[in-house]
Design an enzyme around this catalytic site. Structure first.
Site, mmCIF file in Angstrom:
data_model
loop_
_atom_site.group_PDB
_atom_site.id
_atom_site.type_symbol
_atom_site.label_atom_id
_atom_site.label_comp_id
_atom_site.label_asym_id
_atom_site.label_seq_id
_atom_site.Cartn_x
_atom_site.Cartn_y
_atom_site.Cartn_z
ATOM 1 N N LEU A 770 0.852 -1.183 0.000
ATOM 2 C CA LEU A 770 0.000 0.000 0.000
ATOM 3 C C LEU A 770 0.892 1.238 0.000
ATOM 4 O O LEU A 770 1.536 1.553 0.998
ATOM 5 C CB LEU A 770 -0.923 -0.011 1.221
ATOM 6 C CG LEU A 770 -1.951 -1.145 1.290
ATOM 7 C CD1 LEU A 770 -2.714 -1.078 2.597
ATOM 8 C CD2 LEU A 770 -2.906 -1.065 0.115
ATOM 9 N N ASP A 771 0.931 1.929 -1.137
ATOM 10 C CA ASP A 771 1.809 3.087 -1.307
ATOM 11 C C ASP A 771 0.934 4.322 -1.474
ATOM 12 O O ASP A 771 0.365 4.562 -2.546
ATOM 13 C CB ASP A 771 2.714 2.889 -2.526
ATOM 14 C CG ASP A 771 3.778 3.982 -2.633
ATOM 15 O OD1 ASP A 771 3.805 4.866 -1.751
ATOM 16 O OD2 ASP A 771 4.562 3.951 -3.593
ATOM 17 N N THR A 772 0.816 5.116 -0.406
ATOM 18 C CA THR A 772 -0.012 6.317 -0.482
ATOM 19 C C THR A 772 0.617 7.395 -1.354
ATOM 20 O O THR A 772 -0.051 8.349 -1.744
ATOM 21 C CB THR A 772 -0.247 6.868 0.930
ATOM 22 O OG1 THR A 772 1.022 7.146 1.551
ATOM 23 C CG2 THR A 772 -0.986 5.846 1.787
ATOM 24 N N GLY A 773 1.904 7.256 -1.677
ATOM 25 C CA GLY A 773 2.549 8.250 -2.526
ATOM 26 C C GLY A 773 2.457 7.944 -4.005
ATOM 27 O O GLY A 773 2.897 8.752 -4.828
#
Length: 860
Positions: A770-773
């Site tokens: 999970l990469d919020t960026g």
């Protein structure tokens, strides 16, 4: 044994062949060497520290058993166990070597073995011994050799040693030579008599005798290796009869000895083959050790005939060659009469099946008389002559028949009688069902079909209601997953509610889970006035039930005893103005249609609960139903909560107060869909006179979960069942189930490990970070299937670094996570170490960044 290396190997092989040849058994040199090498591998201490005594040999046997358990029986040489058993019997009978060790304790094992070996090898090659010549010279030479190792003092001190000690050594070695010479047979009978004619008990030798010994010792040299003389191989020579000690004429052993003397071979087992092929083999009878029979009988009596340990003992017995008569005698002696009849019946059936299968083969014919021991093979003496192949078939059928014996206390009933108990978990019931089916028939497609059919028909009423939607399309694994909600806590609550209502458990479950339309169960319709079955409200003759219960304190104005729907006050008891009464929803009995508003459509208040957020606290009459046919009233959380496994049981407020309708009791149970998502609701009982706030006990079942304000988390059942004119959220339920409860989200706590998530792309499972960026989802090159089309892009991806040579999927991909799905065009990066889930997916999954304070939470 005190000797290692090649010298120790040759010594051990020679001793082994010598001891076994005295018992009429022949062991090849290659087999003896293989056994010695295996002995060093299993017990590396034996060549240096061990000896041929019963204690060390039993220790070797225990280590061989552990080695077989760790590496399998195939790793043990085929001759290892027979050689070990024969040597154990020799040592038990106090063999010559054991007596030698007991008599010469003052001499070390290595010195005594070297002296004994040299003496025997030299004396066996001599043609004549003489009365006081060669034999005394050899003994004196060995005494001198032993003295050189025993005494560590200088030569002058050796001369001063006690002569009595030397004489003791001489006397010990003379006794050993005497026993060895007695076993040489007729070939050395004359020399043995001359050798034994010497007075060995004379403590004082004459000077002439000592002079003869010294003269012969000067010419004595033993340069050969220490190999004990053994008998030569005799080609196709029948082995000598086994020399056995006479058994005492008492007990079972005495009866067997007397029977053998009279020629009765009823209990002659096992059969031992001395050669390596059927042509050269001469079957020899040996009795089965009485300890083995006692161990088998003890295991059957204490643990049962089908216990794992008992079956292991049976396999040990089956490792020998047993005839049909042997197996019948063994089974009759160890099993109970009833189990013996079952074993005999199964054995006969297996034998008949084997004869039918072997009828079309061209190999040696196997008759039913051979396998059963009947007809011309009725006598035990004729069964001994059976070939190895036939004895293998006999053993196979006997072991299979033994394994078919049911455990003690278990009756062989039809499978239709194998039903699931009311408090029994579904997976335990499936385990019992599979065990019963596989006892009757082998694993295969037919057994799987039978198990699936019985898994539905013989399940209890609660599990049948849970399985019914997937009965035709699901598998056994689907059935088990569907019944995970039928936990013992739910079953206990349902049983308690059924007892309070005075109904059968099955009837109550059918009514609760929609067994009949409109609340109609197996006993007929249910009256909404009195709660009894068999009639409806308009036909109710109970006058008390036809009257409406008097209203309590108005929850709207708090200053009058009237119904809320009839309240006409504009101010409450404190003088605060009241909002206008919603007559269309309160006074009329029309249902509130449509789905509950989503969290995005509503800000504050009770989201999706069907309650008016502006008028808490609520009463029982304000609680909504999911559909008109719903048995329970929905209870909703009135605050945002984050539950983890460490929190244990938590109380969730519902802001529902007031007494229950007269004559009813409330039962709080969970919703099946919440348990699937990791939220477990503990059942509770609400008394009819309780006036406080109703709270729900919940805990995280699998991992951390989030409960939003206004989410439906439990149901309130009124017992006896009472249909109240409460608002309804949805007109029809349809085929929805297990997923209709919304907003209980997947949660992953932030720890030292990366937050990973499994998502399906076009039906294929991918694990990503999970990469919020990341704006877009990026698939690692190693995870991308080779047959999925991609095309190169001219742009590059830039973040903390830069990735060039980026490709993109040529076709849109459908992603799916739990009940949410969507379409994406992901990038494919060959150098990416793992897949990155971007915000294009996380925003649709409703991923939230949350803390313990809901005010600091943020949706992606």
């Amino acid at each position: 044994m005190g000797v290692s290396g090649s010298k120790g190997q040759k010594l051990f092989v020679s001793v082994l062949q010598r001891l076994l040849s005295e018992r009429g058994l022949h062991v090849k040199e290659s087999s003896a060497i293989e056994f010695y090498q295996f002995l060093i591998k299993v017990s590396p201490w034996f060549p240096e520290e061990g000896g041929l005594n019963l204690q060390d040999w039993k220790r070797v046997g225990r280590e061989m058993k552990r080695y077989a358990a760790e590496h399998g029986t195939d790793s043990i040489p085929k001759q290892a166990y027979p050689i070990w058993l024969q040597l154990r019997e020799i040592l038990t009978e106090q063999s010559d070597l054991v007596l030698l060790s007991a008599e010469a304790k003052s001499v070390t094992e290595e010195e005594l073995e070297e002296g004994l070996t040299g003496l025997l090898s030299t004396s066996s090659q001599e043609k004549t011994y003489g009365t006081r010549g060669t034999a005394y010279a050899e003994i004196d030479t060995e005494v001198d050799k032993l003295s050189e190792h025993i005494y560590d003092e200088p030569y002058e001190e050796k001369e001063k040693a006690d002569k009595n000690e030397e004489k003791d050594h001489v006397r010990k070695i003379k006794k050993v030579v005497q026993r060895k010479e007695n076993s040489e047979g007729k070939r050395k009978e004359k020399d043995s008599k001359a050798f034994l004619a010497t007075d060995w008990n004379d403590d004082d030798l004459s000077p002439e005798d000592w002079d003869d010994l010294e003269e012969q010792a000067a010419h004595y040299h033993d340069d050969d290796e220490l190999i004990l003389p053994v008998k030569r191989k005799v080609v196709k020579k029948k082995p000598q009869a086994l020399r056995r000690k006479p058994l005492p004429p008492v007990g079972f052993a005495g009866a067997m000895a007397e029977a053998r003397e009279k020629g009765d071979l009823t209990f002659t087992f096992p059969v031992v083959f001395m050669g390596e092929s059927d042509e050269d083999d001469t079957p020899v009878w040996e009795p089965l050790p009485l300890k083995t029979l006692k161990e088998l009988q003890s295991a059957v009596r204490t643990m049962g005939p089908s216990a794992p340990y008992t079956l292991q003992v049976v396999d040990m017995v089956a490792s020998q060659w047993l005839t049909p008569s042997d197996w019948h005698q063994t089974a009759r002696a160890t099993l109970s009469p009833g189990d013996y009849v079952l074993w005999r019946t199964e054995y006969e059936e297996k034998s008949k099946e084997m004869v039918q299968k072997a009828a079309g083969k061209r190999k040696g014919k196997v008759s039913l008389d051979m396998l059963l021991g009947t007809g011309q093979f009725l006598s035990p003496s004729s069964q001994i002559k059976l070939s190895k192949d036939v004895l293998k078939d006999v053993t196979t059928n006997a072991v299979l028949a033994w394994r078919a014996i049911p455990p003690p206390g278990v009756k062989k009933t039809v499978l239709a009688g194998l039903k699931q108990g009311n408090e029994e978990s579904y997976e335990t019931f499936i385990s019992r069902l599979e065990e019963a089916v596989y006892r009757m028939m082998p694993r295969g497609e037919g057994s799987d079909i039978l198990i699936k059919q019985l898994a539905w028909e013989n399940a209890n009423s609660l599990c049948q209601d849970l399985i019914r939607p997937i009965r035709k399309t699901g598998t056994i694994q689907d059935y088990i997953r569907a019944c995970l909600d039928a936990s013992p806590a739910v079953v206990q609550g349902m049983a308690y509610a059924a007892a309070m209502r005075g109904q059968k458990y099955s009837t109550f479950v059918k009514q609760t889970y929609g067994g009949g339309k409109g609340g109609q169960g197996a006993e007929g319709p249910v009256c909404f006035s009195c709660g009894k079955t068999g009639h409806i409200r308009k036909d109710c003759k109970d006058e008390k039930g036809s009257k409406r219960a008097p209203p309590g304190l108005c929850p709207r104005c708090k200053k009058g005893y009237h119904w809320k729907s009839e309240c006409k006050s504009k101010f409450d008891k404190d003088g605060n103005p009241l909002p206008p009464l919603e007559t269309n929803a309160e006074n009329s009995k029309n249902l509130v249609k449509g789905q509950s508003p989503s969290p995005a459509q509503k800000g504050d208040g009770v989201k999706g609960s069907g309650l008016n957020p502006e008028a808490p606290p609520f009463t029982i009459h304000d609680l909504p139903r999911g559909t008109p046919g719903s048995a329970g009233l929905d209870l909703s959380s009135q605050k945002d909560l984050i539950l983890s496994l460490e929190d244990g049981v938590s109380l969730v407020p519902t802001l529902v107060k007031g007494t229950l309708p007269e004559g009813t009791t409330g039962l709080i149970i969970g919703r099946s869909s919440n348990y699937k998502k990791g939220l477990e609701v503990l059942p509770g009982v609400i008394d009819s006179d309780f006036q406080g706030e109703i709270k729900v006990m919940v805990k995280a079942a699998k991992n951390a979960v989030i409960i939003h304000k206004g989410e439906r988390i439990a149901q309130l059942l009124l017992l006896p069942y009472l249909k109240l004119p409460n608002p309804v959220i949805k007109e029809e339920r349809g085929s929805e189930g297990f997923g209709s409860t919304s907003h209980v989200h997947w949660v992953q706590e932030i720890s030292d490990s990366r937050p990973m998530l499994h998502i399906y792309l076009n039906g294929r499972r991918f694990l990503g970070l999970l990469d919020t960026g990341a704006d877009k989802t990026c698939i690692a090159g190693r995870d991308w299937p080779a047959n999925w089309p991609i095309h190169q892009t001219e742009s590059s991806l830039q973040g903390l670094g830069m990735a060039c040579g980026v490709a993109r999927s040529s076709q849109p991909l459908r992603w799916q996570h739990e009940d949410k799905s969507g379409i994406i065009h992901p990038f494919v990066i060959p150098t990416l170490p793992f897949t990155l889930w971007g915000r294009d997916i996380m925003k649709d999954i409703k991923v939230r960044l949350m803390t313990d304070s809901p005010d600091d939470s943020q949706d992606l």
